[in-house]
Scaffold this motif. Structure first.
Motif, PDB file in Angstrom:
ATOM      1  N   LYS A   1       0.862  -1.188   0.000  1.00 53.43           N
ATOM      2  CA  LYS A   1       0.000   0.000   0.000  1.00 53.43           C
ATOM      3  C   LYS A   1       0.903   1.244   0.000  1.00 53.43           C
ATOM      4  N   TYR A   2       1.445   1.535  -1.170  1.00 53.32           N
ATOM      5  CA  TYR A   2       2.455   2.580  -1.264  1.00 53.32           C
ATOM      6  C   TYR A   2       1.903   3.983  -1.027  1.00 53.32           C
ATOM      7  N   ASP A   3       0.695   4.257  -1.478  1.00 48.69           N
ATOM      8  CA  ASP A   3       0.124   5.589  -1.224  1.00 48.69           C
ATOM      9  C   ASP A   3       0.019   5.849   0.273  1.00 48.69           C
ATOM     10  N   GLU A   4      -0.475   4.852   1.011  1.00 51.49           N
ATOM     11  CA  GLU A   4      -0.584   4.992   2.465  1.00 51.49           C
ATOM     12  C   GLU A   4       0.797   5.081   3.108  1.00 51.49           C
ATOM     13  N   ALA A   5       1.748   4.303   2.589  1.00 49.19           N
ATOM     14  CA  ALA A   5       3.106   4.329   3.125  1.00 49.19           C
ATOM     15  C   ALA A   5       3.720   5.713   2.944  1.00 49.19           C
ATOM     16  N   PHE A   6       3.629   6.256   1.718  1.00 47.56           N
ATOM     17  CA  PHE A   6       4.209   7.578   1.471  1.00 47.56           C
ATOM     18  C   PHE A   6       3.536   8.657   2.319  1.00 47.56           C
ATOM     19  N   ALA A   7       2.230   8.547   2.503  1.00 51.25           N
ATOM     20  CA  ALA A   7       1.526   9.528   3.346  1.00 51.25           C
ATOM     21  C   ALA A   7       2.044   9.472   4.785  1.00 51.25           C
ATOM     22  N   ALA A   8       2.268   8.269   5.290  1.00 50.03           N
ATOM     23  CA  ALA A   8       2.768   8.123   6.664  1.00 50.03           C
ATOM     24  C   ALA A   8       4.210   8.619   6.776  1.00 50.03           C
ATOM     25  N   TYR A   9       5.059   8.257   5.807  1.00 49.65           N
ATOM     26  CA  TYR A   9       6.444   8.746   5.833  1.00 49.65           C
ATOM     27  C   TYR A   9       6.483  10.269   5.752  1.00 49.65           C
ATOM     28  N   ASP A  10       5.636  10.837   4.882  1.00 52.21           N
ATOM     29  CA  ASP A  10       5.599  12.294   4.757  1.00 52.21           C
ATOM     30  C   ASP A  10       5.205  12.958   6.070  1.00 52.21           C
ATOM     31  N   LYS A  11       4.260  12.348   6.779  1.00 50.95           N
ATOM     32  CA  LYS A  11       3.835  12.899   8.073  1.00 50.95           C
ATOM     33  C   LYS A  11       4.975  12.801   9.086  1.00 50.95           C
ATOM     34  N   ALA A  12       5.661  11.652   9.111  1.00 49.83           N
ATOM     35  CA  ALA A  12       6.802  11.486  10.022  1.00 49.83           C
ATOM     36  C   ALA A  12       7.860  12.548   9.740  1.00 49.83           C
ATOM     37  N   LEU A  13       8.136  12.779   8.447  1.00 50.78           N
ATOM     38  CA  LEU A  13       9.169  13.752   8.089  1.00 50.78           C
ATOM     39  C   LEU A  13       8.706  15.190   8.288  1.00 50.78           C
ATOM     40  N   ALA A  14       7.417  15.429   8.210  1.00 48.21           N
ATOM     41  CA  ALA A  14       6.902  16.764   8.532  1.00 48.21           C
ATOM     42  C   ALA A  14       7.098  17.050  10.020  1.00 48.21           C
ATOM     43  N   LEU A  15       6.912  16.031  10.842  1.00 52.40           N
ATOM     44  CA  LEU A  15       7.092  16.180  12.287  1.00 52.40           C
ATOM     45  C   LEU A  15       8.563  16.238  12.667  1.00 52.40           C
ATOM     46  N   ASP A  16       9.379  15.449  11.962  1.00 47.88           N
ATOM     47  CA  ASP A  16      10.812  15.360  12.261  1.00 47.88           C
ATOM     48  C   ASP A  16      11.568  15.216  10.945  1.00 47.88           C
ATOM     49  N   PRO A  17      11.963  16.331  10.325  1.00 46.94           N
ATOM     50  CA  PRO A  17      12.625  16.281   9.015  1.00 46.94           C
ATOM     51  C   PRO A  17      13.937  15.489   9.013  1.00 46.94           C
ATOM     52  N   ARG A  18      14.483  15.226  10.185  1.00 44.26           N
ATOM     53  CA  ARG A  18      15.738  14.482  10.295  1.00 44.26           C
ATOM     54  C   ARG A  18      15.516  13.039  10.764  1.00 44.26           C
ATOM     55  N   HIS A  19      14.310  12.535  10.607  1.00 49.72           N
ATOM     56  CA  HIS A  19      13.989  11.176  11.056  1.00 49.72           C
ATOM     57  C   HIS A  19      14.669  10.183  10.112  1.00 49.72           C
ATOM     58  N   LYS A  20      15.752   9.589  10.596  1.00 50.96           N
ATOM     59  CA  LYS A  20      16.562   8.709   9.753  1.00 50.96           C
ATOM     60  C   LYS A  20      15.792   7.492   9.260  1.00 50.96           C
ATOM     61  N   GLY A  21      14.956   6.916  10.113  1.00 57.17           N
ATOM     62  CA  GLY A  21      14.181   5.749   9.712  1.00 57.17           C
ATOM     63  C   GLY A  21      13.214   6.076   8.586  1.00 57.17           C
ATOM     64  N   ALA A  22      12.514   7.182   8.702  1.00 58.59           N
ATOM     65  CA  ALA A  22      11.551   7.569   7.670  1.00 58.59           C
ATOM     66  C   ALA A  22      12.253   7.910   6.363  1.00 58.59           C
ATOM     67  N   LEU A  23      13.426   8.516   6.446  1.00 52.44           N
ATOM     68  CA  LEU A  23      14.176   8.807   5.224  1.00 52.44           C
ATOM     69  C   LEU A  23      14.625   7.522   4.541  1.00 52.44           C
ATOM     70  N   GLU A  24      15.157   6.596   5.323  1.00 47.69           N
ATOM     71  CA  GLU A  24      15.594   5.313   4.746  1.00 47.69           C
ATOM     72  C   GLU A  24      14.418   4.548   4.158  1.00 47.69           C
ATOM     73  N   TYR A  25      13.374   4.354   4.955  1.00 47.03           N
ATOM     74  CA  TYR A  25      12.250   3.525   4.518  1.00 47.03           C
ATOM     75  C   TYR A  25      11.498   4.148   3.343  1.00 47.03           C
ATOM     76  N   SER A  26      11.368   5.470   3.333  1.00 44.88           N
ATOM     77  CA  SER A  26      10.709   6.094   2.184  1.00 44.88           C
ATOM     78  C   SER A  26      11.589   5.951   0.947  1.00 44.88           C
ATOM     79  N   GLY A  27      12.901   6.021   1.135  1.00 45.03           N
ATOM     80  CA  GLY A  27      13.814   5.801   0.010  1.00 45.03           C
ATOM     81  C   GLY A  27      13.648   4.408  -0.574  1.00 45.03           C
ATOM     82  N   ILE A  28      13.516   3.407   0.280  1.00 46.28           N
ATOM     83  CA  ILE A  28      13.285   2.030  -0.179  1.00 46.28           C
ATOM     84  C   ILE A  28      11.952   1.954  -0.926  1.00 46.28           C
ATOM     85  N   ALA A  29      10.927   2.608  -0.387  1.00 42.44           N
ATOM     86  CA  ALA A  29       9.619   2.597  -1.048  1.00 42.44           C
ATOM     87  C   ALA A  29       9.705   3.271  -2.420  1.00 42.44           C
TER      88      ALA A  29
END
Length: 152
Positions: free
Chosen positions: A86-114
């Motif tokens: 469910k990539y649309d939902e995944a990207f929406a969640a990663y975007d929210k994580a990065l909006a809250l914490d632009p330096r969130h290493k996990g969200a940057l890595e996992y969104s990159g994989i997605a």
């Protein structure tokens, strides 16, 4: 200087430090220790460990409903949705994580994989560049760099 003046002299800087610390603490994102105290977060982590992606989505959805400022929960919500395809939902969640914490290493890595999984290598490379700027030698950076290098 009398005793009263000395106390005032010491009290004002101490009070200023206490107030400054309280102001800074209010802006700090959730920590793993705090997350461990959230039942649904713990259930979600166990679901991820068991690769029960549907349960993980359910648990982390509850966490973000109760605490919409929990970047870690949004990151894991994205991760579980990614595994469900469910990539649309995944990207929406990663975007929210990065909006809250632009330096969130996990969200940057996992969104990159997605992004790689959805044939968006330039966007994965952009996430890698952001990670490298934050921490060139971190595990998240190394893992995403390997994935980007292996991608077509």
């Amino acid at each position: 200087m009398n005793t009263f003046s000395i106390r005032k002299f010491i009290a004002w800087p101490v009070l200023a430090l206490v107030l400054a610390g309280a102001a800074l603490a209010a802006d700090i994102q959730s920590t793993p220790v705090q997350n461990a105290q959230i039942d649904d977060f713990a259930v979600g982590k166990k679901a991820i460990d068991a690769k029960n992606w549907t349960q993980a989505v359910s648990s982390f959805s509850k966490v973000v409903t109760q605490n919409p400022k929990n970047a870690d929960a949004y990151n894991y919500l994205g991760y579980a949705n990614r595994w469900l395809g469910k990539y649309d939902e995944a990207f929406a969640a990663y975007d929210k994580a990065l909006a809250l914490d632009p330096r969130h290493k996990g969200a940057l890595e996992y969104s990159g994989i997605a992004y790689l999984k959805t044939n968006q290598k330039p966007r994965a490379e952009a996430q890698l560049a952001r990670l490298q700027a934050i921490c060139a030698t971190c595990e998240e950076t190394r893992d995403l760099a390997k994935a980007v290098a292996a991608a077509k």
